[in-house]
Design a protein around this motif. Structure first.
Motif, mmCIF file in Angstrom:
data_model
loop_
_atom_site.group_PDB
_atom_site.id
_atom_site.type_symbol
_atom_site.label_atom_id
_atom_site.label_comp_id
_atom_site.label_asym_id
_atom_site.label_seq_id
_atom_site.Cartn_x
_atom_site.Cartn_y
_atom_site.Cartn_z
ATOM 1 N N ALA A 1 0.886 -1.243 0.055
ATOM 2 C CA ALA A 1 0.011 -0.035 0.117
ATOM 3 C C ALA A 1 0.755 1.153 0.044
ATOM 4 O O ALA A 1 0.413 2.364 0.414
ATOM 5 N N VAL A 2 2.145 1.193 -0.479
ATOM 6 C CA VAL A 2 2.858 2.379 -0.516
ATOM 7 C C VAL A 2 2.495 3.294 -1.087
ATOM 8 O O VAL A 2 2.607 4.608 -1.004
ATOM 9 N N SER A 3 1.773 2.919 -2.247
ATOM 10 C CA SER A 3 1.153 4.143 -3.470
ATOM 11 C C SER A 3 0.195 4.963 -2.750
ATOM 12 O O SER A 3 0.122 6.047 -2.999
ATOM 13 N N ASP A 4 -0.618 4.171 -2.000
ATOM 14 C CA ASP A 4 -1.838 4.718 -1.182
ATOM 15 C C ASP A 4 -1.148 5.871 -0.163
ATOM 16 O O ASP A 4 -1.726 6.834 -0.053
ATOM 17 N N ALA A 5 -0.377 5.398 0.754
ATOM 18 C CA ALA A 5 0.508 6.277 1.342
ATOM 19 C C ALA A 5 0.854 7.419 0.833
ATOM 20 O O ALA A 5 0.811 8.726 1.304
ATOM 21 N N GLU B 1 9.187 10.933 -3.195
ATOM 22 C CA GLU B 1 10.481 10.491 -3.702
ATOM 23 C C GLU B 1 10.722 9.100 -3.166
ATOM 24 O O GLU B 1 11.048 8.161 -3.637
ATOM 25 N N TYR B 2 10.478 8.837 -1.995
ATOM 26 C CA TYR B 2 10.508 7.625 -1.144
ATOM 27 C C TYR B 2 9.487 6.491 -1.891
ATOM 28 O O TYR B 2 9.865 5.403 -2.289
ATOM 29 N N VAL B 3 8.342 7.018 -2.164
ATOM 30 C CA VAL B 3 7.423 6.031 -2.633
ATOM 31 C C VAL B 3 7.756 5.841 -4.125
ATOM 32 O O VAL B 3 7.548 4.687 -4.328
#
Length: 203
Positions: A138-142, A196-198
């Protein structure tokens, strides 16, 4: 789906307006970040951060409630200003009374969007934490939550800037403007770091 707020926002009514929309966007960002947290808790892979994620979920729930409340608070804060702008100005006495009422109402009309910015800045911090520590799935959702929160900060700032432009108290105007500037600068910087992290961890 209940579209009452969206329908009211689309109408010709002066409220809800930009401030309410910003608060709503911030609440959406909080909900999306919470989804990431809820997808993380209970997973063995993330057991080391379970407590921190639970804390983030509690903070996001509180922020979500605060932002939803700020939709109405922003509308209430605008009412005295709208009423002041409708006052007659046919005589010098009426004009003086109108100007005094407008000045008295402008401060309150700045406080509500600043409160929205403050809450959205906290949502953004939680979204950044969950991007780095929550479920990889779910990193894209964050990242989306962080983007929404940052956009809400910028949107709310516009209500501050348009009101301080009419404030005759230069010291008060500078205080409101400086606080808004700081939230926008910090928000943009944090959102850029989060994205940038995502982007580096997608796929």
């Amino acid at each position: 789906m209940d579209t009452t707020f969206i329908d009211e926002l689309a109408s010709a009514a002066p409220t809800p307006g930009g401030g309410g929309a910003a608060a709503y966007a911030g609440a959406l960002a909080s909900a999306l970040a919470s989804m990431v947290g809820n997808l993380t808790v209970g997973k063995k892979t993330y057991a080391a951060v379970e407590g921190e994620v639970q804390d983030a979920l509690a903070a996001l729930a509180e922020l979500r409630g605060r932002l939803l409340g700020l939709i109405d608070e922003d509308a209430r804060a605008f009412e005295p200003l709208a009423a002041a702008y409708r006052m007659p100005k046919d005589t010098s006495e009426e004009l003086a009374a109108k100007q005094a009422a407008v000045q008295a109402a402008l401060g309150g009309a700045c406080e509500a969007p600043l409160a929205i910015m403050r809450a959205c800045a906290d949502v953004l911090e939680q979204a950044d934490f969950l991007a780095r520590n929550g479920s990889r799935l779910a990193v894209s959702d964050a990242g989306a939550a962080a983007t929404l929160a940052c956009s809400a900060i910028v949107a709310a700032s516009l209500n501050v800037y348009i009101n301080v432009a009419s404030l005759e108290d230069e010291n008060l105007a500078a205080r409101f403007r400086d606080e808004a500037d700081e939230f926008v600068e910090r928000g943009n910087s944090r959102a850029d770091e989060t994205l940038e992290y995502v982007m580096a961890h997608i796929g």
